[in-house]
Every structure is written in structure tokens, then in C-alpha cells.
Design a protein around this motif. Structure first.
Motif, short mmCIF file in Angstrom:
data_model
loop_
_atom_site.label_atom_id
_atom_site.label_comp_id
_atom_site.label_asym_id
_atom_site.label_seq_id
_atom_site.Cartn_x
_atom_site.Cartn_y
_atom_site.Cartn_z
N GLU A 594 0.81 -1.22 -0.11
CA GLU A 594 -0.07 0.11 -0.02
C GLU A 594 0.87 1.23 -0.02
N SER A 597 7.76 4.15 3.28
CA SER A 597 8.16 5.27 4.04
C SER A 597 9.28 6.04 2.92
N THR A 608 10.11 1.18 5.87
CA THR A 608 8.79 0.68 6.18
C THR A 608 7.79 0.60 5.00
N GLN A 610 4.11 -0.78 4.42
CA GLN A 610 2.36 -1.21 4.83
C GLN A 610 1.90 -2.09 3.54
N THR A 611 1.24 -3.00 3.96
CA THR A 611 0.67 -3.80 3.02
C THR A 611 -0.76 -4.34 3.65
N SER A 612 -1.34 -4.85 2.61
CA SER A 612 -2.68 -5.33 2.81
C SER A 612 -2.77 -6.65 2.17
N GLY A 645 6.50 -4.15 12.59
CA GLY A 645 5.68 -2.97 11.69
C GLY A 645 6.07 -2.94 10.35
N GLY A 646 6.71 -3.97 9.40
CA GLY A 646 6.95 -4.10 8.43
C GLY A 646 8.22 -3.37 7.81
#
Length: 684
Positions: A594, A597, A608, A610-612, A645-646
Motif C-alpha cells: 500500500e 516510507s 517501512t 505497509q501491506t494489505s 511494523g513491516g
């Protein structure tokens, strides 16, 4: 009428010398001398994977079309008379379609389209789509797309065999942009071989892409994910008066469109060039038919510019990006004179100043193969071709092959060289593959190749070379062999760390579809074993290409570039590895990245992600790559552990995490990959 495409009987040339003239052919078992170069024609042992395709008889077929002129009805497309043709009504707008009903469902493997033969080009099909259907109503996605070359030669579109009763060809553009018409003289449909195996275990060959050039070289554009391909001055030939230009095309996966362009402003025929991607993601093509030239493609501006000239003219060389962002090249007597007269020692390119600097301390002699063609000619011609080069720590370069002897090259000052031992009991392995599938461990997989460039049987040999520090001899492990001997093949690192090996041939001879290896293999570094995958529909031998695409599928195309010979392949296919499928063959659910950083970071920095979607178990970086003549020095993989936290952290050494653009993949259970995000690694 019954027509057979027999891929085993086309003319074969043993030498790809730049002096050769087009359309020279010799009978098998004979030899001749042309412009001082000996051409040997030898009989090849038949491969277990020979392909014979027969045209399906058109008795009882019917045909419909969206438009036609009186006297040029669409029925002319199946009348066995190339002097007649179908032509759409004047002024009828594009797109146009023609549909044939074969009256019974068959396994279909390809079509051929004969353009009109009355010396009038209007109506030549350009951008097109090919559809198959069993009921004439449900067509689904196209099985083939692309753009045909604007000429009157027969067009062949080969695809993965499928059941069909109906075949539809849709023209989206007239090839020359002259009007809005569509025409063709004859449309034939050919029998396919057996239907493909389950994609859950063997993967799946999907879309065929037709190009208006033979994709001899290929590279990924980091700014768009588009694929840039090129041939030579001509879309189908590399010999003759080049005019110092290059025929190129771009495939856009997002739109499934193919566009063509001839590059003239750099005054450079880029065929048989050294090739790599620099620290800014620019595609740098060096030497080749124009043996001094440097051309640089910037995807952000979609433009080519001329770089500095080489100090030593060369072609058939390899070129590698270094830890400090400079480019190193060595070898290549195919063009620019022999290394016997002017040694093709190393030189270094500074992209900031656009200047090449000779490195006399990087001699080419230690990396030569023992090719008998060099002995017969009395000078080096083959022995310094296509080096297996890897940029490594502290600006060093490791040469892993194709000679048995391996070497370290240093690029400081005037350069340096030190021997690195031999590749175990391997032979010289010209036109084999070398792939850094685990950059953190320094692990390089070597596969196949042949002792000599041509007239030589390839091997199935496989080794792992493990690097440590520069100038330290690596360790070499001999692996169990591949199932099939291969030369001129392509090997592609996948996001999960496996290596997909596709195409090649048993007997190494340029410009022929003889002895193709149509069954790909998959190397698993965990088990150090090879597994056979879904078979190819098209031979991919000399001048074929293979690259990883941003959606984790594989592009495999090209072969030929020999004028009007039968081995020319103006096409590619897309392979979907088994990790994209569930056990029942349905599409696997993929994780999604998604946000990041940062999209640019230095070696040792953290990122960092962020995934879904499905839970992500790991991440991987795979460097964007470029390839020609089996050589891909750009590709390498870095496995990244998923932190709190990825968060992932890059290796701190720029010789491991080379500067430039990389794919970032998130991996779910079973190695199911996300679509890639592009990440730039700086020089620090």
C-alpha cells in the motif's frame, strides 16, 4: 490445402560476423567462405522437443467480417488464393474484425496472416488482437496482441495451445497510419500440440505479444514498468549498411499496446552491444555494430541521447554496473577488430562526465575461452565474448565465465587483475547463464553453455559460485545437472529466490530453430534441484531474451534476426510462475504493497512497508535488468526479513545492494508475490 511449419529445416549460419551479407544460405553438410569468414553447415541431432504444426484444412469453413468492399469480400481470406484479398469498405472506421468458423472445436496453436500481395500497402494490419472462442459469443481476453511490421511478408502469431472453434482477428490500427482500412489475402489456422498442464505445478504460458522488431535486446523502464526492446538497424536483419540507427519498440503492460520507433539521433546501431542499467536507472547500450558508440535511454523523458565514445571499439562484450555507479566493460572482438591486434582490455565509464577511461591493468587474456574458430581464423574472434561479470564490493568486478578460468578485476587507477581459480570441472560455457540469485550470500548460479560458440553441443552443467571479499578465490559447488543441455537460453530470478530457465538449444548454432529445448526448468536453491515446467510453444534460441516483469511474471521473446530466414521470431510470451496459482489452478490472492516510507534509500538504510491482503512473511528486492545475447549482468536478488511494523533493512555494502532501481516484492505464504514497487538504491 495442408501447410506445415517445420522448425527443423531452416538455414543455419555458424558465424555471426558483421561482414556477412543477408540471405546467404548453405546446405547442411557443406561449407563455404564468405568475405573471409568460413561458414560451416553441420547436421544437428534431432531434439526430443521438435515442433511440427500443420494448417487445419479450411473445407466447409465460413467467415464473417464487419465491413468489405464489393469484389474484396471477407471470403477471399480463406479461398486459397493469395492474389485475392479481403478489404474493408472505404471510410469504415477502425477497429475491424474478421471471424472464421472452423465448424468443429480443435486444439489451435497459431495463425498465419498473408497481407495483400498487389504491392499496395493500404490495410496492412498494425496493432491487433487475436481471440479464440468455442461458441462464437464468449471470447474472453485476447490470446495474442501486438503490432505487426508494416510489410507484405507473412505474419505468424503463435500462442499457447487452446480449444477453439472460432478465431477472431481484430485490427486496431493500419500499420502505416495511411487510412482506417484492414485487409488480408489469406488467414490460416494451425493445429496445436497437447493442451498445457495444470498451472498449479507447472506455471502457465499466457499472452503472446507480436512486435514490429525482433526483440534481441530488452530492458525495463523504471518510471513506467514498460518494456523496451530493440533489434538492429533493421527490424529483422543485422547485416548490411546499418546507417547507424536502431529499430526499437515499447510494450506497455498497462495498455497492452506496442509502439515502434527508429532511433537515429545517437548515430548508433546498437546490435550486439554491451548493456547495463546505471545508478539512475538509465539504459546504457555500448558498442556493437557501431563499435565505438554509447547510447543512453532515459525513461522519464522517453528519449535516447549519445554518450561518450569507447576507447576501444568492441561488440559482443559484457558490461556491469559497479558499487560506485560507474560501468565496466571488457572483451568483444566480434566487432571493432580482433583482440589479437588491439587487446579488448577493460575500460570504465563515468556516467557523470560521459567519458570512458582505459584500464590497461584489466587484461582480457586471462578470461579467454579456447574456441577452435579463433585458431582457424588466426586471431581472437569468439574467445572474449559475453563475459559473466558481476559488480561486487569496493568497485571490484568478478568474472565467473564463460571460460573455465575465473578472475577478479579491480577498477581503481589503471585497473588490476587476479586469478580466481577454475569453475570446478566445468567446460568453457559460451552463451551459458550466470545469475546472482542471493546477493547477500554472494551466491551465483551458472547454467549450461557450450564449449564453443557454434557447432558445439551444449551442456546441462550447473554450479554455485560463492563470493566473499574481492581477490579471494570463491568456493565452487557442482550441482546435479539440469534435465536438458542448453545454450542461448535465458535464466530469470523470481521474487521467491527460485530461478526460471527457459529456451536454448542442444546444438549451439545461430539462426536456427533446430534442437530447441522447449521445456523450461525451475531451480530451487533450497533443495538445489531442477523441476520441469510448462512447455514453450515457440523455440527461443539464438538472440532470445528473458526478463522479470513488475507483476512477477516473465517475459520471454525473440530469436533470429537473420533477414528472411525461418528462425525469425517477432514475438514474445508471458509466463506466469506456479506461485500465482492455487492448487486448483485458480489465481492465488496476492498481497498488496500500500505504501513505502521512502522510495529512495542508501545501502544500510531501513524502509517501512505497509501491506494489505494475505499476511506477508518476507520481502525481496530484485534489481531491474537488461539483457541481450544471454547476458544479464543487472539482475540480482536480496532477501529481506520482515521486521517489526513491516520494517526492512538493506545490506550496508553497495557492492551487494548495487546502486540503481530495484523491484520491491512482498511475499505471502507459499512465496505468492505482490505487484512490485520501484525502489531506488543510491550510491550512499
Amino acid at each position: 490445402m495442408r501447410t506445415t511449419i517445420l522448425w527443423l529445416l531452416c538455414p543455419i549460419l555458424s558465424s555471426a560476423a558483421p561482414q556477412l551479407k543477408p540471405a546467404h544460405a548453405l546446405a547442411v553438410g557443406t561449407s563455404a567462405t564468405l568475405d573471409g569468414v568460413r561458414l560451416d553447415m553441420i547436421a544437428a541431432k534431432p531434439s526430443v522437443a521438435e515442433v511440427v504444426l500443420a494448417a487445419i484444412p479450411r473445407d466447409g469453413w465460413t467467415v464473417t467480417c464487419d465491413s468489405s468492399q464489393p469484389g474484396n469480400d471477407c471470403s477471399n481470406a480463406i479461398d486459397d488464393n493469395s492474389d485475392t484479398f479481403w478489404l474493408t469498405d472505404s471510410g469504415a472506421p477502425l477497429p475491424h474484425s474478421i471471424v472464421v468458423d472452423m465448424k468443429t472445436t480443435r486444439i489451435v496453436g497459431n495463425i498465419t496472416i498473408q497481407p495483400r500481395q498487389d504491392n499496395t500497402p493500404n490495410g496492412h494490419i498494425g496493432e491487433h488482437q487475436v481471440f479464440l472462442s468455442e461458441d462464437g459469443e464468449n471470447w474472453g481476453s485476447p490470446i495474442a496482441i501486438g503490432t505487426y511490421l508494416d510489410d507484405a511478408n507473412l505474419k505468424t502469431t503463435i500462442f499457447t495451445p487452446a480449444n477453439a472453434r472460432y478465431v477472431k482477428v481484430t485490427s486496431l490500427s493500419e500499420a502505416g497510419g495511411r487510412d482506417s482500412s484492414m485487409s488480408l489475402a489469406e488467414l490460416n489456422v494451425y493445429e496445436g500440440t497437447a493442451l498445457p498442464p495444470s498451472p498449479a505445478t507447472a506455471g502457465s504460458w499466457g499472452l503472446t505479444i507480436d512486435f514490429p522488431v525482433i526483440p534481441v535486446s530488452a530492458a525495463i523502464e523504471w518510471s513506467s514498468g514498460r518494456l523496451l526492446v530493440w533489434s538492429s538497424f533493421s527490424p529483422s536483419n543485422f547485416v548490411g549498411d546499418s546507417g547507424h540507427q536502431t529499430s526499437t519498440a515499447i510494450y506497455d503492460p498497462a495498455t497492452q499496446l506496442v509502439s515502434a520507433r527508429t532511433i537515429t539521433n545517437t548515430n548508433h546501431d546498437m546490435f550486439c552491444e554491451g548493456l547495463s542499467m546505471d545508478a539512475e536507472g538509465r539504459i546504457v547500450a555500448v558498442g556493437g555494430n557501431s563499435d565505438y558508440g554509447t547510447s543512453i535511454y532515459d525513461s522519464t523523458s522517453d528519449s535516447w541521447t549519445a554518450g561518450g565514445d569507447l576507447k576501444i571499439p568492441r561488440g559482443y562484450q559484457s558490461q556491469a554496473t559497479l558499487s560506485d555507479g560507474r560501468l565496466f566493460t571488457i572483451g568483444a572482438s566480434w566487432s571493432g577488430g580482433s583482440s589479437t591486434d588491439t587487446p579488448k582490455n577493460g575500460e570504465i565509464y563515468d556516467t557523470a562526465t560521459n567519458t570512458w577511461t582505459a584500464l590497461p591493468g584489466c587484461p582480457v587474456t586471462p578470461m579467454l575461452t579456447s574456441d577452435p574458430e579463433d585458431k582457424s581464423l588466426g586471431h581472437i574472434y569468439r574467445g572474449d565474448n559475453h563475459g559473466w561479470l558481476f559488480g561486487w564490493k569496493d568497485g571490484s568486478v568478478f568474472q565467473a565465465g564463460p571460460a573455465v578460468a575465473m578472475n577478479w578485476y579491480g577498477t581503481d587507477g589503471t585497473g588490476s587483475q587476479s586469478a580466481a581459480g577454475s569453475r570446478a570441472s566445468d567446460t568453457d560455457s559460451m552463451c551459458g547463464n550466470a545469475i546472482m540469485y542471493d546477493a547477500v550470500a554472494g551466491s551465483i548460479l551458472t547454467l549450461g553453455g557450450a564449449p564453443n560458440y557454434v557447432n558445439s553441443y551444449s551442456t546441462a552443467n550447473a554450479h554455485i559460485i560463492t563470493l566473499s571479499d574481492p581477490n579471494v578465490p570463491p568456493t565452487v559447488t557442482t550441482l546435479p545437472s539440469m534435465a536438458f543441455p542448453r545454450a542461448f537460453h535465458n535464466s530469470i530470478i523470481l521474487p521467491n529466490g527460485q530461478v526460471f530457465i527457459t529456451g536454448g538449444q542442444h546444438l549451439a548454432i545461430g539462426f536456427t530453430d533446430q534442437t530447441p529445448q522447449l521445456i523450461p526448468e525451475l531451480f530451487d536453491p533450497t533443495t538445489q534441484s531442477f523441476t520441469q515446467m510448462a512447455p514453450l510453444s515457440i523455440p527461443r534460441n539464438y538472440h532470445s531474451t528473458g526478463l522479470l516483469l513488475p507483476d512477477a511474471t516473465v517475459f520471454n521473446g525473440g530469436g533470429g534476426l537473420c533477414g528472411d530466414c525461418a528462425a525469425n521470431h517477432f514475438d514474445a510470451q508471458i509466463y506466469s510462475p506456479a506461485y500465482l496459482f492455487n492448487p486448483d489452478g485458480s489465481a492465488a490472492t496476492r498481497p498488496m504493497i500500500e505504501s513505502l516510507s521512502a522510495a529512495e534509500l542508501a545501502p544500510g538504510a531501513s524502509l517501512t512497508v505497509q501491506t494489505s491482503g494475505p499476511e506477508v512473511t518476507a520481502f525481496a528486492l530484485v534489481r531491474l535488468s537488461s539483457t541481450t545475447h544471454t547476458v544479464n549482468t543487472d539482475q540480482r536478488r536480496i532477501a529481506l526479513e520482515r521486521g517489526e511494523g513491516g520494517t526492512v533493512t538493506l545490506p550496508a555494502d553497495p557492492g551487494v545492494a548495487l546502486p540503481g532501481y530495484w523491484y520491491l516484492f512482498a511475499l505471502a505464504e507459499g512465496g505468492v508475490p505482490s505487484l512490485a514497487k520501484f525502489v531506488k538504491v543510491t550510491t550512499g
